[in-house]
Design a protein around this motif. Structure first.
Motif, short mmCIF file in Angstrom:
data_model
loop_
_atom_site.label_atom_id
_atom_site.label_comp_id
_atom_site.label_asym_id
_atom_site.label_seq_id
_atom_site.Cartn_x
_atom_site.Cartn_y
_atom_site.Cartn_z
N SER A 193 0.89 -1.25 0.04
CA SER A 193 -0.04 -0.03 -0.07
C SER A 193 0.91 1.28 0.05
CB SER A 193 -1.14 -0.08 1.25
OG SER A 193 -1.41 1.27 1.65
N ASN A 194 0.46 2.19 -0.61
CA ASN A 194 1.02 3.68 -0.58
C ASN A 194 1.16 4.06 0.84
OD1 ASN A 194 2.58 5.66 -2.23
ND2 ASN A 194 0.87 6.79 -1.89
N LEU A 195 0.34 3.75 1.75
CA LEU A 195 0.32 4.22 2.76
C LEU A 195 1.38 3.51 3.88
CD1 LEU A 195 -3.58 4.65 3.51
CD2 LEU A 195 -1.86 6.38 3.12
N GLN A 196 1.82 2.43 3.43
CA GLN A 196 2.65 1.64 4.24
C GLN A 196 4.29 2.17 4.35
OE1 GLN A 196 3.59 -2.19 2.75
NE2 GLN A 196 5.49 -2.60 3.83
N ASP A 197 4.55 2.44 5.61
CA ASP A 197 5.81 2.89 6.00
C ASP A 197 6.08 4.49 5.84
OD1 ASP A 197 7.04 0.44 6.62
OD2 ASP A 197 7.55 0.34 4.46
N ARG A 198 4.80 5.32 5.99
CA ARG A 198 4.66 6.45 5.99
C ARG A 198 4.27 7.25 7.18
NH1 ARG A 198 1.27 8.62 0.87
NH2 ARG A 198 2.00 10.63 2.01
N MET A 199 4.59 8.54 7.54
CA MET A 199 4.44 8.98 8.79
C MET A 199 2.80 9.62 8.39
SD MET A 199 7.80 11.14 10.09
CE MET A 199 8.96 10.01 10.80
N ILE A 200 2.04 9.67 9.72
CA ILE A 200 0.84 10.19 9.49
C ILE A 200 0.66 11.66 9.09
CG2 ILE A 200 -1.04 10.79 11.06
CD1 ILE A 200 -0.58 8.18 12.55
N LYS A 201 1.84 12.28 9.42
CA LYS A 201 1.78 13.94 9.24
C LYS A 201 2.16 13.89 7.59
CE LYS A 201 6.72 14.60 10.39
NZ LYS A 201 7.50 15.20 11.24
N ASP A 202 2.53 13.03 7.05
CA ASP A 202 3.09 13.18 5.52
C ASP A 202 1.70 12.78 4.57
OD1 ASP A 202 5.43 14.06 6.33
OD2 ASP A 202 6.36 11.99 6.38
N ILE A 203 0.58 12.35 5.47
CA ILE A 203 -0.43 11.71 4.57
C ILE A 203 -1.53 12.77 4.40
CG2 ILE A 203 -2.42 9.87 4.28
CD1 ILE A 203 -0.14 8.14 5.97
N LYS A 204 -2.12 13.18 3.34
CA LYS A 204 -3.12 14.09 3.13
C LYS A 204 -4.67 13.35 3.75
CE LYS A 204 -4.93 17.76 0.38
NZ LYS A 204 -4.96 18.31 -1.28
N TRP A 205 -4.92 13.43 4.72
CA TRP A 205 -6.20 12.42 5.10
C TRP A 205 -7.36 13.19 4.57
CZ3 TRP A 205 -5.36 8.03 7.26
CH2 TRP A 205 -4.04 7.58 7.65
N PRO A 206 -8.33 12.60 4.23
CA PRO A 206 -9.72 13.14 3.74
C PRO A 206 -10.17 14.06 5.16
CG PRO A 206 -9.89 11.01 3.43
CD PRO A 206 -8.59 11.10 4.04
N LYS A 207 -10.81 15.33 4.86
CA LYS A 207 -11.19 16.08 6.06
C LYS A 207 -12.42 15.67 6.72
CE LYS A 207 -9.30 20.22 3.76
NZ LYS A 207 -9.61 21.74 3.27
N GLU A 208 -13.02 14.77 6.21
CA GLU A 208 -14.11 14.15 6.70
C GLU A 208 -14.12 13.27 7.79
OE1 GLU A 208 -13.76 14.32 3.45
OE2 GLU A 208 -15.04 16.31 2.86
N CYS A 209 -12.76 12.77 7.92
CA CYS A 209 -12.68 11.69 8.84
C CYS A 209 -11.46 11.86 9.98
CB CYS A 209 -12.11 10.36 8.25
SG CYS A 209 -10.46 10.58 7.54
N LEU A 210 -11.51 11.10 11.10
CA LEU A 210 -10.65 11.61 12.12
C LEU A 210 -9.79 9.96 12.30
CD1 LEU A 210 -9.35 13.27 14.35
CD2 LEU A 210 -11.41 12.33 15.64
N LEU A 211 -8.71 10.08 12.47
CA LEU A 211 -7.97 8.61 12.79
C LEU A 211 -8.01 8.61 14.45
CD1 LEU A 211 -6.42 6.18 12.24
CD2 LEU A 211 -4.24 7.78 11.99
N LEU A 212 -8.81 7.67 14.88
CA LEU A 212 -8.51 7.21 16.42
C LEU A 212 -7.52 6.52 16.99
CD1 LEU A 212 -12.52 6.78 16.74
CD2 LEU A 212 -11.26 9.04 17.10
N VAL A 213 -7.29 5.43 16.19
CA VAL A 213 -6.33 4.55 16.86
C VAL A 213 -5.89 3.60 15.92
CG1 VAL A 213 -8.06 2.64 17.63
CG2 VAL A 213 -6.12 2.97 18.89
N ILE A 214 -4.66 3.19 16.13
CA ILE A 214 -3.96 2.04 14.96
C ILE A 214 -3.89 0.81 15.60
CG2 ILE A 214 -2.20 1.28 13.86
CD1 ILE A 214 -1.33 4.69 13.73
N ARG A 215 -4.33 -0.64 15.00
CA ARG A 215 -4.41 -1.50 15.88
C ARG A 215 -3.34 -2.42 14.96
NH1 ARG A 215 -10.87 -2.96 15.85
NH2 ARG A 215 -11.37 -1.52 17.35
N ARG A 216 -2.31 -2.77 15.82
CA ARG A 216 -1.19 -3.43 15.27
C ARG A 216 -0.98 -4.72 16.14
NH1 ARG A 216 3.82 0.39 14.66
NH2 ARG A 216 2.34 1.02 12.89
#
Length: 276
Positions: free
Chosen positions: A209-232
């Motif tokens: 995935s293009n999201l793999q190994d990227r920092m959250i701050k470097d991703i242009k997230w959709p404004k209509e959503c909020l990232l709550l938690v990451i399950r690893r």
């Protein structure tokens, strides 16, 4: 319960400081730790040295109460500022101090002997941890491992289950769960999500995935959503700007029902996956 509610309140209180940006919240506990370090350096740190030294310090009741208040306030200020110190050892330290206070009160009126101080500290640590985390069996195993003996097993079970029952009667929640919800509730106060009904959904990060190994701050997230938690795996990670996404992660996001489809499509584009 004081520890439980004070930590939740402090998280909100910091956010109401208009003249201080979040990156400088740590200046408040830093200024306090410098002062404490000059006069009482032994009370700093995680607390393990303080716990083991309680039986030989011979503190007065007033001294124990002062130490308890100091550790409680400093733990609240540190965690509220989002410093990565955690609350695991502070919980055990505060429990140990409560046990020492309980012993001191009864010892002064002749109901307990000095030999029982260690027992009071051990049981109070387990009970305090079980009440705040609502995990009595974890408290039993943890403190039993710390003590290195099974002699305290039955009293530990009685104390921790009693603490759990009291917390449940008072409608208390596990501290980590409550803090996560408190953080999510504050962050979700942005425009649309704070005024409309919202829901959670999961988005997996696949290998390649293009999201793999990227920092959250470097991703242009959709404004209509909020990232709550990451399950690893079996862990849940609270995200921040420098958190790096890994293949196999599952993102738990918050959005409104009407925007879920568009958010899903945008995330698919970000990860270069075909829309479902």
């Amino acid at each position: 319960m004081a520890f439980y509610f004070s930590n939740l309140i402090l998280q909100t209180a910091y956010q109401k400081i208009k003249w201080l940006t979040p990156r400088f919240y740590s200046l408040i506990p830093l200024s306090i730790v410098v002062f404490i370090g000059m006069f009482w350096p032994k009370v700093l740190g995680g607390g393990n040295k303080l716990i083991t030294s309680l039986p030989v310090l011979h503190l007065s009741l007033l001294g124990l109460l002062g130490l308890f208040v100091l550790r409680l306030v400093f733990s609240m200020l540190s965690y509220g500022s989002s410093l990565p110190g955690g609350i695991f050892l502070p919980i055990l330290t505060l429990g140990a101090l409560l046990g020492a206070i309980y012993w001191k009160i009864l010892a002064d009126i002749g109901l307990l002997t000095p030999a029982l101080l260690t027992n009071c500290i051990v049981y109070a640590m387990a009970g305090y941890f079980a009440g705040i985390s609502k995990a009595p069996f974890t408290a039993i195993l943890l403190v039993t491992e710390m003590v290195g003996s099974l002699e305290h097993l039955m009293p530990l079970a009685l104390v921790t289950l009693s603490a759990y029952a009291v917390c449940d009667i008072l409608h208390g929640r596990p501290i980590y769960e409550a803090m996560l919800d408190n953080l999510a509730a504050h962050t979700a106060k942005v425009s649309l999500l704070s005024t409309e009904q919202h829901e959670q959904f999961e988005f997996p990060i696949f290998v390649g995935s293009n999201l793999q190994d990227r920092m959250i701050k470097d991703i242009k997230w959709p404004k209509e959503c909020l990232l709550l938690v990451i399950r690893r795996g079996e862990k849940e990670i609270l995200p921040h700007g420098e958190t790096v996404l890994k293949a196999g992660d599952t993102l738990v996001l918050l959005t409104t029902p009407k925007d879920r489809r568009s958010v899903q499509l945008n995330l698919n584009k970000l990860s270069k996956l075909p829309p479902d």
